[in-house]
Design a protein around this motif. Structure first.
Motif, PDB file in Angstrom:
ATOM      1  N   LEU A  52       0.847  -1.199   0.000  1.00 37.17           N
ATOM      2  CA  LEU A  52       0.000   0.000   0.000  1.00 37.17           C
ATOM      3  C   LEU A  52       0.883   1.249   0.000  1.00 37.17           C
ATOM      4  O   LEU A  52       2.084   1.171   0.248  1.00 37.17           O
ATOM      5  CB  LEU A  52      -0.882   0.024   1.257  1.00 37.17           C
ATOM      6  N   HIS A  53       0.252   2.395  -0.215  1.00 45.93           N
ATOM      7  CA  HIS A  53       0.984   3.650  -0.116  1.00 45.93           C
ATOM      8  C   HIS A  53       0.766   4.255   1.271  1.00 45.93           C
ATOM      9  O   HIS A  53      -0.374   4.465   1.688  1.00 45.93           O
ATOM     10  CB  HIS A  53       0.519   4.632  -1.196  1.00 45.93           C
ATOM     11  N   TRP A  54       1.849   4.505   1.982  1.00 49.83           N
ATOM     12  CA  TRP A  54       1.773   5.099   3.319  1.00 49.83           C
ATOM     13  C   TRP A  54       2.379   6.498   3.274  1.00 49.83           C
ATOM     14  O   TRP A  54       3.479   6.681   2.755  1.00 49.83           O
ATOM     15  CB  TRP A  54       2.551   4.244   4.338  1.00 49.83           C
ATOM     16  N   PHE A  55       1.668   7.462   3.838  1.00 51.83           N
ATOM     17  CA  PHE A  55       2.234   8.813   3.943  1.00 51.83           C
ATOM     18  C   PHE A  55       3.339   8.805   5.000  1.00 51.83           C
ATOM     19  O   PHE A  55       4.304   9.536   4.911  1.00 51.83           O
ATOM     20  CB  PHE A  55       1.164   9.835   4.329  1.00 51.83           C
ATOM     21  N   ARG A  56       3.099   7.969   5.992  1.00 53.19           N
ATOM     22  CA  ARG A  56       4.126   7.791   7.021  1.00 53.19           C
ATOM     23  C   ARG A  56       4.162   6.306   7.362  1.00 53.19           C
ATOM     24  O   ARG A  56       3.110   5.692   7.548  1.00 53.19           O
ATOM     25  CB  ARG A  56       3.775   8.606   8.262  1.00 53.19           C
ATOM     26  N   ARG A  57       5.350   5.739   7.426  1.00 55.75           N
ATOM     27  CA  ARG A  57       5.479   4.329   7.737  1.00 55.75           C
ATOM     28  C   ARG A  57       5.154   4.072   9.202  1.00 55.75           C
ATOM     29  O   ARG A  57       5.352   4.937  10.053  1.00 55.75           O
ATOM     30  CB  ARG A  57       6.925   3.897   7.452  1.00 55.75           C
ATOM     31  N   TRP A  58       4.659   2.897   9.490  1.00 50.33           N
ATOM     32  CA  TRP A  58       4.329   2.545  10.873  1.00 50.33           C
ATOM     33  C   TRP A  58       5.593   2.377  11.718  1.00 50.33           C
ATOM     34  O   TRP A  58       6.679   2.112  11.196  1.00 50.33           O
ATOM     35  CB  TRP A  58       3.517   1.243  10.892  1.00 50.33           C
ATOM     36  N   ASP A  59       5.423   2.535  13.029  1.00 49.42           N
ATOM     37  CA  ASP A  59       6.543   2.321  13.957  1.00 49.42           C
ATOM     38  C   ASP A  59       6.548   0.888  14.470  1.00 49.42           C
ATOM     39  O   ASP A  59       7.587   0.319  14.760  1.00 49.42           O
ATOM     40  CB  ASP A  59       6.430   3.269  15.166  1.00 49.42           C
ATOM     41  N   LYS A  60       5.336   0.337  14.599  1.00 48.48           N
ATOM     42  CA  LYS A  60       5.230  -0.990  15.190  1.00 48.48           C
ATOM     43  C   LYS A  60       4.132  -1.759  14.466  1.00 48.48           C
ATOM     44  O   LYS A  60       3.058  -1.202  14.198  1.00 48.48           O
ATOM     45  CB  LYS A  60       4.857  -0.817  16.670  1.00 48.48           C
ATOM     46  N   VAL A  61       4.399  -3.018  14.145  1.00 50.01           N
ATOM     47  CA  VAL A  61       3.416  -3.783  13.353  1.00 50.01           C
ATOM     48  C   VAL A  61       2.179  -4.102  14.187  1.00 50.01           C
ATOM     49  O   VAL A  61       1.051  -3.898  13.748  1.00 50.01           O
ATOM     50  CB  VAL A  61       4.040  -5.090  12.803  1.00 50.01           C
ATOM     51  N   LEU A  62       2.376  -4.615  15.396  1.00 53.18           N
ATOM     52  CA  LEU A  62       1.221  -5.066  16.182  1.00 53.18           C
ATOM     53  C   LEU A  62       1.389  -4.733  17.659  1.00 53.18           C
ATOM     54  O   LEU A  62       2.454  -4.959  18.233  1.00 53.18           O
ATOM     55  CB  LEU A  62       1.066  -6.595  16.026  1.00 53.18           C
ATOM     56  N   GLU A  63       0.322  -4.209  18.208  1.00 51.80           N
ATOM     57  CA  GLU A  63       0.247  -4.008  19.660  1.00 51.80           C
ATOM     58  C   GLU A  63      -0.960  -4.821  20.118  1.00 51.80           C
ATOM     59  O   GLU A  63      -2.088  -4.537  19.739  1.00 51.80           O
ATOM     60  CB  GLU A  63       0.032  -2.507  19.919  1.00 51.80           C
ATOM     61  N   TRP A  64      -0.720  -5.842  20.913  1.00 52.85           N
ATOM     62  CA  TRP A  64      -1.794  -6.774  21.275  1.00 52.85           C
ATOM     63  C   TRP A  64      -2.010  -6.720  22.778  1.00 52.85           C
ATOM     64  O   TRP A  64      -1.209  -7.251  23.544  1.00 52.85           O
ATOM     65  CB  TRP A  64      -1.405  -8.169  20.797  1.00 52.85           C
ATOM     66  N   ASN A  65      -3.056  -6.016  23.160  1.00 54.03           N
ATOM     67  CA  ASN A  65      -3.486  -6.025  24.559  1.00 54.03           C
ATOM     68  C   ASN A  65      -4.791  -6.787  24.598  1.00 54.03           C
ATOM     69  O   ASN A  65      -5.858  -6.198  24.487  1.00 54.03           O
ATOM     70  CB  ASN A  65      -3.730  -4.590  25.075  1.00 54.03           C
ATOM     71  N   PRO A  66      -4.718  -8.086  24.699  1.00 48.79           N
ATOM     72  CA  PRO A  66      -5.901  -8.921  24.498  1.00 48.79           C
ATOM     73  C   PRO A  66      -7.100  -8.418  25.295  1.00 48.79           C
ATOM     74  O   PRO A  66      -6.919  -8.092  26.472  1.00 48.79           O
ATOM     75  CB  PRO A  66      -5.456 -10.300  25.004  1.00 48.79           C
ATOM     76  N   PRO A  67      -8.288  -8.325  24.683  1.00 42.96           N
ATOM     77  CA  PRO A  67      -8.574  -8.674  23.287  1.00 42.96           C
ATOM     78  C   PRO A  67      -8.547  -7.472  22.338  1.00 42.96           C
ATOM     79  O   PRO A  67      -9.261  -7.481  21.346  1.00 42.96           O
ATOM     80  CB  PRO A  67     -10.002  -9.222  23.400  1.00 42.96           C
ATOM     81  N   PHE A  68      -7.743  -6.478  22.635  1.00 45.80           N
ATOM     82  CA  PHE A  68      -7.711  -5.304  21.755  1.00 45.80           C
ATOM     83  C   PHE A  68      -6.401  -5.268  20.969  1.00 45.80           C
ATOM     84  O   PHE A  68      -5.320  -5.294  21.553  1.00 45.80           O
ATOM     85  CB  PHE A  68      -7.888  -4.020  22.553  1.00 45.80           C
ATOM     86  N   ALA A  69      -6.536  -5.213  19.654  1.00 49.67           N
ATOM     87  CA  ALA A  69      -5.345  -5.206  18.796  1.00 49.67           C
ATOM     88  C   ALA A  69      -5.228  -3.870  18.077  1.00 49.67           C
ATOM     89  O   ALA A  69      -6.229  -3.239  17.734  1.00 49.67           O
ATOM     90  CB  ALA A  69      -5.450  -6.326  17.759  1.00 49.67           C
ATOM     91  N   GLN A  70      -3.990  -3.459  17.861  1.00 53.00           N
ATOM     92  CA  GLN A  70      -3.725  -2.304  17.005  1.00 53.00           C
ATOM     93  C   GLN A  70      -2.641  -2.717  16.022  1.00 53.00           C
ATOM     94  O   GLN A  70      -1.644  -3.326  16.406  1.00 53.00           O
ATOM     95  CB  GLN A  70      -3.213  -1.127  17.838  1.00 53.00           C
ATOM     96  N   TRP A  71      -2.871  -2.412  14.767  1.00 53.27           N
ATOM     97  CA  TRP A  71      -1.905  -2.796  13.733  1.00 53.27           C
ATOM     98  C   TRP A  71      -1.296  -1.560  13.085  1.00 53.27           C
ATOM     99  O   TRP A  71      -1.971  -0.564  12.884  1.00 53.27           O
ATOM    100  CB  TRP A  71      -2.596  -3.631  12.652  1.00 53.27           C
TER     101      TRP A  71
END
Ligand code: PRX
Length: 652
Positions: A52-71
């Protein structure tokens, strides 16, 4: 699925390797993607996000605080930019983005340049109406290009769309508008269905009377009959789409969205009365949708791709609009019914536009089977090279029919298992690699970890049935239930702990590790691939003044997969009549929509319940499927169910 069908499924031993010619050109032709994902799951998904095209690259792929995920934390992107703007820098700019055919036979083709221009215009229209980042817009439209334009325009400015299927009633629409507190509703004067007009603007009028949040209603002129809008047009609130578009600028800057900013809400039925607003976010959703479209459908630049789903469902979001457009593909949209003006319409469209990839639901395949192979055999279907199914279990017989009569025995079939909540395909064959078995969704997509577990959450041995779960987070998973995070936790992560997502489906894994989906194990009915909660239909029935109590179940149905059967007890002194059956069916249609119309309604003196007061649905299913009683006529003996209860309790 009844027990006979299930037994047949377990004995299914036919195997179909990828055809050599197909495999030779396939986007994925070996195990490397599976191996890569097994070695480094997050790395695999990060590699997919790179497409994909990103205006800004991510710092971290996954943050998993079960059951809440952030990608893709910290990443910035825009969905409309990815689906449109970036293709304008390549030869794709003049390629057809959308090929559209209306039910009456009218045609439109929008190139990527055209679609970009329309989306920019409509994004400006929305902005001008005060819609900004995070505001909700309800879209209640037929399958016309403006539906894609409206969705993409929302994503361009960071507004959250909530598409409501055009078959839902005014009340259902109202509840969804109110739950999302939408500022704007986008609709049409009407839509075509089997030659009839669905009066959509009128339905919106009825709905928004009770919607305090709605400031503007934008109306696409699809049909053009004056009578559709002569009543209930509110100056100031209601605006014609074409008038607004005429004056709108053709460029519109995109909103740079955080990867975890909300993208859309889509309501779906669960086991309680109120539909849930499933919330998807930006970066993870687009990553998985784009990757699965490319690999599962083996999408090539020159393909004409057709997913027959309506945009009112998740399949329409992910595989009519976002997945194909993110890949710069040509996506076909058809407005109407598959049997209008005749039962050859689908095959006529495939022949006419030289469709290469066709993705549809098993229920439709079973209808085609019933209509006979005489219909498809009249058309040239040689352009097809890949077929797909989704929405419900496909019985091996229907799979074989699809393979033979539509695929000419040369097209791989991808049976894709997923859900509104999963956002994108989760289990599927990769068509150039995986040997298929009729009725099996085969393997998890690379990067997806699934399992079949027992009541205690332990994995069951091969061949044993159990609950289908997902063991680790995936990019396009729902993030929450809109406005109700507790419900998110309890529905999906309540049963087997906060680490494990419960799908609501029963499944079996065979010795080869292939998954066989058996169907819902909760109170959700799957009618023609559409989810309806038993409680929703029950609430609609008890809303009728003559109804005391109602129990609703899904019984197996040869074409629809499942059909809705209702058992109703009436208020003191009332008698069930055939007229009342019709009235109650109509009542459900008015409350929810035609898709929830019960197939049959039985009147009973009482409903079979356990001592703790729980309705014995299994018993009702036996009755509805004729197991306990043989054939039942429309009006069953009111004593029958009571007798059944006695029998049951004496055995308990
Ligand atoms: O029971 C499964 C069935 O459809 C449910 C999800 O419904 P919905 O959220 O409306 O999304 C449908 C389109 C993605 C699942 O829980 N289902 C979906 N695909 C399959 C399926 N059942 C068997 N095989 C499938 N391929």
């Amino acid at each position: 699925m009844d027990s006979k069908q299930f037994a047949a499924l377990l004995n299914e031993d036919r195997r179909f390797p990828p055809p050599a010619e197909f495999a030779a050109r396939a986007n994925v032709a070996d195990e490397s993607l599976y191996e890569q994902a097994a070695r480094d799951r997050e790395g695999f998904w990060a590699a997919q996000a790179e497409r994909l095209h990103w205006f800004r690259r991510w710092d971290k792929v996954l943050e998993w605080n079960p059951p809440f995920a952030q990608w893709f934390l910290g990443g910035k992107l825009n969905v409309a930019y990815n689906c449109l703007d970036r293709h304008l820098q390549t030869h794709t700019r003049t390629k057809a983005a959308i090929i559209w055919e209306g039910e009456p036979g009218d045609e439109r083709v929008l190139t990527y340049l055209d679609l970009h221009r329309e989306v920019c215009r409509f994004a400006n229209v929305l902005r001008q109406m005060g819609v900004g980042k995070g505001d909700r817009v309800t879209i209640y439209l037929p399958m016309i290009p403006e539906a894609a334009v409206a969705m993409l325009a929302c994503t361009r400015i960071g507004a959250i769309h909530s598409v409501v299927f055009g078959g839902f009633s005014a009340e259902s629409l109202r509840d969804r508008i109110n739950d999302s507190r939408s500022k704007v509703v986008v609709t049409a004067d009407g839509g075509w269905r089997r030659g009839n007009i669905i009066r959509m603007k009128q339905i919106v009028n009825e709905a928004v009377v009770d919607c305090a949040s709605v400031e503007k209603v934008i109306v696409v002129k699809r049909i053009g009959h004056e009578s559709l809008v002569e009543h209930g047009w509110h100056p100031g609130r209601d605006h014609w789409y074409h008038t607004l578009m005429r004056n709108a600028p053709v460029t519109c800057p995109v909103e740079e969205m955080d990867a975890e900013d909300p993208l859309f809400i889509l309501y779906t039925s669960g086991s309680t009365g109120k539909p849930k607003g499933v919330l998807h976010t930006t970066g993870g959703y687009l990553t998985q949708v784009a990757a699965t479209t490319k690999y599962v459908f083996d999408l090539k630049d020159e393909d004409v791709y057709w997913c027959s789903a309506d945009i009112g469902w998740i399949t329409g979001h992910s595989y009519v609009i976002y997945g194909p457009l993110a890949n710069g593909a040509t996506t076909l949209m058809y407005e109407g019914a598959p049997d209008y003006p005749d039962r050859g319409r689908i095959w006529e469209i495939i022949q006419k536009y030289r469709v290469n990839i066709f993705y549809t639901a098993p229920t439709l395949i079973r209808s085609f089977m019933r209509w006979g192979e005489g219909w498809p055999s009249k058309y040239d279907l040689s352009s097809l090279r890949l077929l797909g199914t989704v929405g419900e279990p496909i019985n091996p017989e229907a799979w074989m029919w699809y393979h033979k009569h539509i695929g000419g025995e040369r097209c791989p079939i991808v049976d894709t298992w997923w859900q509104t909540e999963t956002g994108a395909i989760m289990a599927t064959p990769l068509p150039g690699v995986v040997h298929t078995k009729p009725g099996s969704t085969t393997r998890p997509f690379p990067g997806i970890e699934m399992a079949v577990v027992n009541e205690e959450g332990q994995e069951v041995p091969p061949g044993a049935g159990g609950y289908l779960v997902v063991k680790s987070p995936w990019p396009s998973m729902l993030r929450t239930v809109w406005g109700d995070p507790d419900r998110y936790v309890s529905t999906y992560f309540g049963r087997f702990g906060h680490q494990v997502y419960f799908t609501g489906d029963g499944a079996k894994r065979d010795e080869d590790g292939y998954y066989w989906i058996i169907g819902r194990v909760d109170d959700v009915i799957n009618v023609s691939g559409h989810r309806i909660g038993t409680m929703e239909v029950e609430s609609a029935l008890v809303d009728h003044p003559l109804v005391a109590e109602a129990a609703v179940i899904g019984r197996s149905h040869a074409v629809k997969g499942q059909a809705i059967t209702a058992f109703v007890t009436l208020k003191e002194g009332r008698r069930g009549t055939p007229d009342l059956v019709d009235e109650l069916k109509q009542h459900v249609v008015t409350k929810i929509g035609a898709l929830a119309r019960p197939e049959e309604i039985y009147f009973a003196a009482d409903l079979p319940k356990t001592r703790s007061g729980k309705i014995m649905r299994r018993l009702l299913r036996d009755i509805a499927e004729g197991r306990a009683l043989g054939d039942t006529t429309t009006l069953a003996d009111p004593n029958v169910v009571a007798q059944l209860r006695q029998q049951y309790e004496s055995q308990e």
